[in-house]
Design an enzyme around this catalytic site. Structure first.
Site, PDB file in Angstrom:
ATOM      1  N   ASN A 187      -7.268  -4.729   1.092  1.00 55.82           N
ATOM      2  CA  ASN A 187      -6.884  -4.089  -0.170  1.00 55.82           C
ATOM      3  C   ASN A 187      -6.442  -5.126  -1.193  1.00 55.82           C
ATOM      4  OD1 ASN A 187      -5.426  -0.842   0.455  1.00 55.82           O
ATOM      5  ND2 ASN A 187      -6.917  -1.892   1.714  1.00 55.82           N
ATOM      6  N   ILE A 218       0.841  -1.208   0.000  1.00 54.12           N
ATOM      7  CA  ILE A 218       0.000   0.000   0.000  1.00 54.12           C
ATOM      8  C   ILE A 218       0.875   1.256   0.000  1.00 54.12           C
ATOM      9  CG2 ILE A 218      -1.944   1.190   1.085  1.00 54.12           C
ATOM     10  CD1 ILE A 218      -2.695  -1.450   2.439  1.00 54.12           C
ATOM     11  N   SER A 269      -1.877  -6.709  17.574  1.00 49.60           N
ATOM     12  CA  SER A 269      -0.762  -5.743  17.554  1.00 49.60           C
ATOM     13  C   SER A 269      -1.205  -4.435  16.904  1.00 49.60           C
ATOM     14  CB  SER A 269       0.464  -6.336  16.842  1.00 49.60           C
ATOM     15  OG  SER A 269       0.207  -6.505  15.463  1.00 49.60           O
ATOM     16  N   LYS A 270      -2.051  -4.518  15.869  1.00 44.28           N
ATOM     17  CA  LYS A 270      -2.550  -3.287  15.242  1.00 44.28           C
ATOM     18  C   LYS A 270      -3.488  -2.553  16.210  1.00 44.28           C
ATOM     19  CE  LYS A 270      -1.904  -1.864  11.611  1.00 44.28           C
ATOM     20  NZ  LYS A 270      -0.826  -1.003  11.035  1.00 44.28           N
ATOM     21  N   THR A 307      12.020  -5.405   4.722  1.00 45.59           N
ATOM     22  CA  THR A 307      11.821  -6.794   5.132  1.00 45.59           C
ATOM     23  C   THR A 307      11.469  -7.584   3.866  1.00 45.59           C
ATOM     24  OG1 THR A 307       9.429  -6.591   5.410  1.00 45.59           O
ATOM     25  CG2 THR A 307      10.812  -5.982   7.313  1.00 45.59           C
ATOM     26  N   TYR A 346      -1.716 -10.536  14.709  1.00 49.92           N
ATOM     27  CA  TYR A 346      -1.628  -9.348  13.834  1.00 49.92           C
ATOM     28  C   TYR A 346      -2.632  -8.285  14.269  1.00 49.92           C
ATOM     29  CZ  TYR A 346      -2.745  -6.355   9.832  1.00 49.92           C
ATOM     30  OH  TYR A 346      -3.034  -5.264   9.031  1.00 49.92           O
ATOM     31  N   THR A 359      -6.249  -1.194  10.330  1.00 52.51           N
ATOM     32  CA  THR A 359      -7.060  -2.215   9.658  1.00 52.51           C
ATOM     33  C   THR A 359      -8.416  -2.401  10.329  1.00 52.51           C
ATOM     34  OG1 THR A 359      -7.172  -4.625   9.376  1.00 52.51           O
ATOM     35  CG2 THR A 359      -5.720  -3.857  11.080  1.00 52.51           C
ATOM     36  N   ASP A 360      -9.380  -2.893   9.558  1.00 57.13           N
ATOM     37  CA  ASP A 360     -10.696  -3.210  10.143  1.00 57.13           C
ATOM     38  C   ASP A 360     -10.628  -4.460  11.031  1.00 57.13           C
ATOM     39  OD1 ASP A 360     -10.365  -5.131   8.147  1.00 57.13           O
ATOM     40  OD2 ASP A 360     -12.328  -4.803   7.210  1.00 57.13           O
ATOM     41  N   GLU A 361      -9.502  -5.201  10.947  1.00 55.61           N
ATOM     42  CA  GLU A 361      -9.417  -6.453  11.714  1.00 55.61           C
ATOM     43  C   GLU A 361      -9.386  -6.206  13.221  1.00 55.61           C
ATOM     44  OE1 GLU A 361      -6.825  -9.420  10.003  1.00 55.61           O
ATOM     45  OE2 GLU A 361      -6.977  -8.508   8.026  1.00 55.61           O
ATOM     46  N   LYS A 416      -0.780 -12.949   0.145  1.00 50.45           N
ATOM     47  CA  LYS A 416      -2.173 -12.572   0.381  1.00 50.45           C
ATOM     48  C   LYS A 416      -3.050 -13.224  -0.687  1.00 50.45           C
ATOM     49  CE  LYS A 416      -0.799  -9.848   3.725  1.00 50.45           C
ATOM     50  NZ  LYS A 416      -0.224  -8.549   3.539  1.00 50.45           N
ATOM     51  N   GLY A 451      -8.232 -19.624  14.440  1.00 53.02           N
ATOM     52  CA  GLY A 451      -8.903 -18.388  14.873  1.00 53.02           C
ATOM     53  C   GLY A 451      -9.421 -17.542  13.720  1.00 53.02           C
TER      54      GLY A 451
HETATM   55  P1  NAD Z   1       3.231  -4.854   3.421  1.00 57.74           P
HETATM   56  O1  NAD Z   1       3.566  -6.011   4.283  1.00 57.74           O
HETATM   57  O2  NAD Z   1       3.079  -5.045   1.947  1.00 57.74           O
HETATM   58  O3  NAD Z   1       4.357  -3.715   3.589  1.00 57.74           O
HETATM   59  C1  NAD Z   1       4.891  -3.373   4.827  1.00 57.74           C
HETATM   60  C2  NAD Z   1       6.122  -2.508   4.588  1.00 57.74           C
HETATM   61  O4  NAD Z   1       6.644  -2.132   5.880  1.00 57.74           O
HETATM   62  C3  NAD Z   1       7.253  -3.244   3.853  1.00 57.74           C
HETATM   63  O5  NAD Z   1       7.817  -2.391   2.882  1.00 57.74           O
HETATM   64  C4  NAD Z   1       8.263  -3.552   4.958  1.00 57.74           C
HETATM   65  O6  NAD Z   1       9.594  -3.613   4.492  1.00 57.74           O
HETATM   66  C5  NAD Z   1       8.039  -2.364   5.891  1.00 57.74           C
HETATM   67  N1  NAD Z   1       8.454  -2.671   7.262  1.00 57.74           N
HETATM   68  C6  NAD Z   1       8.123  -3.770   7.997  1.00 57.74           C
HETATM   69  N2  NAD Z   1       8.708  -3.707   9.208  1.00 57.74           N
HETATM   70  C7  NAD Z   1       9.414  -2.537   9.236  1.00 57.74           C
HETATM   71  C8  NAD Z   1      10.208  -1.899  10.219  1.00 57.74           C
HETATM   72  N3  NAD Z   1      10.435  -2.468  11.418  1.00 57.74           N
HETATM   73  N4  NAD Z   1      10.762  -0.705   9.914  1.00 57.74           N
HETATM   74  C9  NAD Z   1      10.559  -0.117   8.715  1.00 57.74           C
HETATM   75  N5  NAD Z   1       9.810  -0.693   7.734  1.00 57.74           N
HETATM   76  C10 NAD Z   1       9.253  -1.884   7.996  1.00 57.74           C
HETATM   77  O7  NAD Z   1       1.942  -4.218   4.057  1.00 57.74           O
HETATM   78  P2  NAD Z   1       0.707  -3.485   3.364  1.00 57.74           P
HETATM   79  O8  NAD Z   1      -0.286  -4.492   2.941  1.00 57.74           O
HETATM   80  O9  NAD Z   1       1.226  -2.499   2.386  1.00 57.74           O
HETATM   81  O10 NAD Z   1       0.100  -2.732   4.626  1.00 57.74           O
HETATM   82  C11 NAD Z   1       0.537  -1.418   4.977  1.00 57.74           C
HETATM   83  C12 NAD Z   1      -0.213  -0.955   6.201  1.00 57.74           C
HETATM   84  O11 NAD Z   1      -1.612  -0.960   5.934  1.00 57.74           O
HETATM   85  C13 NAD Z   1      -0.009  -1.841   7.427  1.00 57.74           C
HETATM   86  O12 NAD Z   1       0.090  -1.018   8.556  1.00 57.74           O
HETATM   87  C14 NAD Z   1      -1.276  -2.692   7.479  1.00 57.74           C
HETATM   88  O13 NAD Z   1      -1.588  -3.055   8.803  1.00 57.74           O
HETATM   89  C15 NAD Z   1      -2.297  -1.722   6.909  1.00 57.74           C
HETATM   90  N6  NAD Z   1      -3.455  -2.333   6.234  1.00 57.74           N
HETATM   91  C16 NAD Z   1      -3.265  -3.259   5.250  1.00 57.74           C
HETATM   92  C17 NAD Z   1      -4.376  -3.788   4.599  1.00 57.74           C
HETATM   93  C18 NAD Z   1      -4.219  -4.786   3.472  1.00 57.74           C
HETATM   94  O14 NAD Z   1      -5.219  -5.304   2.985  1.00 57.74           O
HETATM   95  N7  NAD Z   1      -3.015  -5.068   2.997  1.00 57.74           N
HETATM   96  C19 NAD Z   1      -5.666  -3.370   4.956  1.00 57.74           C
HETATM   97  C20 NAD Z   1      -5.814  -2.418   5.961  1.00 57.74           C
HETATM   98  C21 NAD Z   1      -4.690  -1.903   6.590  1.00 57.74           C
HETATM   99  P1  TYD Z   2      -5.487 -12.592   3.396  1.00 60.40           P
HETATM  100  O1  TYD Z   2      -5.288 -12.106   2.007  1.00 60.40           O
HETATM  101  O2  TYD Z   2      -4.370 -13.267   4.109  1.00 60.40           O
HETATM  102  O3  TYD Z   2      -6.017 -11.328   4.236  1.00 60.40           O
HETATM  103  P2  TYD Z   2      -6.620 -11.271   5.754  1.00 60.40           P
HETATM  104  O4  TYD Z   2      -6.333 -12.528   6.440  1.00 60.40           O
HETATM  105  O5  TYD Z   2      -5.861 -10.130   6.346  1.00 60.40           O
HETATM  106  O6  TYD Z   2      -8.077 -10.981   5.592  1.00 60.40           O
HETATM  107  O7  TYD Z   2      -6.721 -13.586   3.408  1.00 60.40           O
HETATM  108  C1  TYD Z   2      -7.981 -13.197   2.912  1.00 60.40           C
HETATM  109  C2  TYD Z   2      -8.926 -14.347   3.150  1.00 60.40           C
HETATM  110  O8  TYD Z   2      -8.550 -15.451   2.323  1.00 60.40           O
HETATM  111  C3  TYD Z   2      -8.910 -14.862   4.576  1.00 60.40           C
HETATM  112  O9  TYD Z   2     -10.243 -15.241   4.941  1.00 60.40           O
HETATM  113  C4  TYD Z   2      -8.020 -16.092   4.506  1.00 60.40           C
HETATM  114  C5  TYD Z   2      -8.265 -16.616   3.115  1.00 60.40           C
HETATM  115  N1  TYD Z   2      -7.123 -17.299   2.465  1.00 60.40           N
HETATM  116  C6  TYD Z   2      -7.298 -18.563   1.874  1.00 60.40           C
HETATM  117  O10 TYD Z   2      -8.398 -19.134   1.909  1.00 60.40           O
HETATM  118  N2  TYD Z   2      -6.233 -19.151   1.277  1.00 60.40           N
HETATM  119  C7  TYD Z   2      -5.001 -18.568   1.231  1.00 60.40           C
HETATM  120  O11 TYD Z   2      -4.032 -19.194   0.686  1.00 60.40           O
HETATM  121  C8  TYD Z   2      -4.841 -17.272   1.809  1.00 60.40           C
HETATM  122  C9  TYD Z   2      -3.504 -16.570   1.790  1.00 60.40           C
HETATM  123  C10 TYD Z   2      -5.929 -16.666   2.413  1.00 60.40           C
END
Ligand code: NAD
Ligand code: TYD
Length: 360
Positions: free
Chosen positions: A192, A13, A165-166, A38, A162, A136-138, A201, A299
């Site tokens: 997203n 994101i 922690s959020k 990372t 996760y 996150t909504d989680e 994901k 869970g």
């Molecule tokens: P991501 O895992 O793709 O990216 C995380 C980034 O943070 C990476 O570039 C990683 O290198 C960096 N990072 C991790 N630990 C670090 C540290 N200790 N110091 C500096 N950088 C560090 O995650 P994402 O999906 O892009 O999510 C970004 C944010 O949005 C997160 O806070 C997540 O909780 C939140 N979010 C994600 C979603 C989703 O669907 N992906 C939805 C809602 C909220």
């Molecule tokens: P994910 O993309 O990991 O997002 P989140 O757990 O943060 O919602 O998973 C989305 C949904 O898909 C979740 O209900 C778990 C499920 N899932 C599978 O069924 N198979 C998979 O291999 C993965 C990664 C997720």
């Protein structure tokens, strides 16, 4: 010129946000991207902007107090947009510790650095400084009932390491708002999808596996529901909240696009079939036969669904990209960026995949 400090900008994101911001504001803003790189951070996501004079990358850990403070001392930061986190639920189940370290202690460190840089002697804050915490909504837990939604007032009830922690990081931000009148907002967004998403994901994993004729692992009965939002709409929401939102407020971001996981998988398979040329050998590989029901996630939250009423009313945000259009854009991006996928799935990804899925 306004200066943004973006944490985690090399992730999914964060990198979309940096692209979105340069597209929107051009050279009127400066962005400093701090990322530890990372497994989830990838500078390839930003290669088309890396030479811009108004963009700087700093490799640092958000838990490193000195490194973060130095960025504030050397730059007049106006906005912090804090994405950096460990973000994958399955990884948090296997190894919770790093989630607490990065998501909780890292956020605390970001708050302390910004507070120190922005606070006046009388405890007020310098004008027009803002911190946005991306969450996150989680944190709200799981909905059992199809007619329920997450509102900003919904009590927190996180279940995975996760989301716990959020939630903890959100509470820290809230405590800085309440205690110090720290100028911050929190956004809680739904799932997203879009370009640059790491294939751990669901959506990029299914696209990548289907194109290679590999199993599509469905956890449990496949009927868990997520509320999917195209990543650019999330980026737009973050920017609108920071520009027009009321400081101290939380805003939920989500698109009323709730689908069962199994429905998502079928849409991806159908869309791949539609988009692949008849002459493309991958077309024969993409098949419902690849769907494999596997042991459920521990869970596993049943349903997430956001009510975006507040953000709509407050800043006029709405999701512009419907799922059918967003998934086509996403698949097109993965078609056009096969090298990106090949690079991120080489090396350690194989070990991760083996470890995560072998006994399911
Ligand atoms: P991501 O895992 O793709 O990216 C995380 C980034 O943070 C990476 O570039 C990683 O290198 C960096 N990072 C991790 N630990 C670090 C540290 N200790 N110091 C500096 N950088 C560090 O995650 P994402 O999906 O892009 O999510 C970004 C944010 O949005 C997160 O806070 C997540 O909780 C939140 N979010 C994600 C979603 C989703 O669907 N992906 C939805 C809602 C909220
Ligand atoms: P994910 O993309 O990991 O997002 P989140 O757990 O943060 O919602 O998973 C989305 C949904 O898909 C979740 O209900 C778990 C499920 N899932 C599978 O069924 N198979 C998979 O291999 C993965 C990664 C997720």
């Amino acid at each position: 010129m306004r200066t943004y400090l973006v944490t985690g900008g090399a992730g999914f994101i964060g990198s979309n946000y940096i692209h979105y911001m340069f597209k929107k504001y051009g050279d009127d803003i400066r962005i400093i991207n701090v990322d530890k790189l990372t497994y989830a951070g990838n500078l390839e996501n930003l290669k088309d902007i890396e030479d811009k004079p108004n963009y700087t990358f700093v490799k640092a850990d958000i838990c490193d107090g000195e490194a973060i403070m130095r960025i504030f001392e050397e730059n007049d930061i106006d906005r912090v947009v804090h994405f950096a986190a460990e973000s994958h639920v399955d990884r948090s189940i296997k190894n919770p510790d790093v989630f607490v370290k990065t998501n909780v202690l890292g956020t605390l460190n970001m708050l302390n650095a910004a507070k120190q840089a922005w606070e006046n002697e009388d405890g007020s804050f310098k004008a027009d400084k803002k911190f946005l915490h991306v969450s996150t909504d989680e944190v709200y837990g799981s909905l059992d009932n199809l007619t329920d939604y997450f509102y900003e007032t919904t009590p927190y009830d996180p279940h995975s390491p996760y989301s716990a922690s959020k939630a903890s990081s959100d509470f820290l931000v809230k405590s800085y708002i309440d205690t110090y009148h720290f100028p911050a907002n929190i956004t809680n967004c739904s799932n997203n999808y879009g370009p640059y998403q790491f294939p751990e994901k669901l959506i990029p994993l299914v696209i990548n596996n289907a194109l290679h004729g590999r199993d599509l692992p469905v956890y449990g009965d496949g009927k868990n529901i997520r509320d999917w939002l195209f990543v650019e709409d999330h980026c737009k929401g973050i920017d609108l909240v920071q520009e027009k939102g009321v400081l101290g407020e939380t805003y939920n971001i989500g698109g009323h696009n709730e689908r069962q996981n199994i429905q998502i998988i079928h849409i991806i398979l159908d869309t791949l079939q539609e988009m692949l040329d008849d002459s493309d050998p991958r077309k024969a590989l993409v098949s419902e036969k690849l769907i494999k029901y596997v042991t459920d996630r521990k869970g596993h939250d049943r349903r997430y669904a956001i009510a975006p009423d507040k953000i709509k009313a407050a800043v006029g945000w709405y999701p512009e990209t419907c799922f059918e259009e967003g998934i086509k854009k996403t698949i097109k991006w993965y078609f056009e960026n096969e090298d990106w996928m090949a690079n991120v799935t080489s090396g350690n990804y194989q070990t991760y995949y083996e470890d995560m899925y072998k006994d399911r």
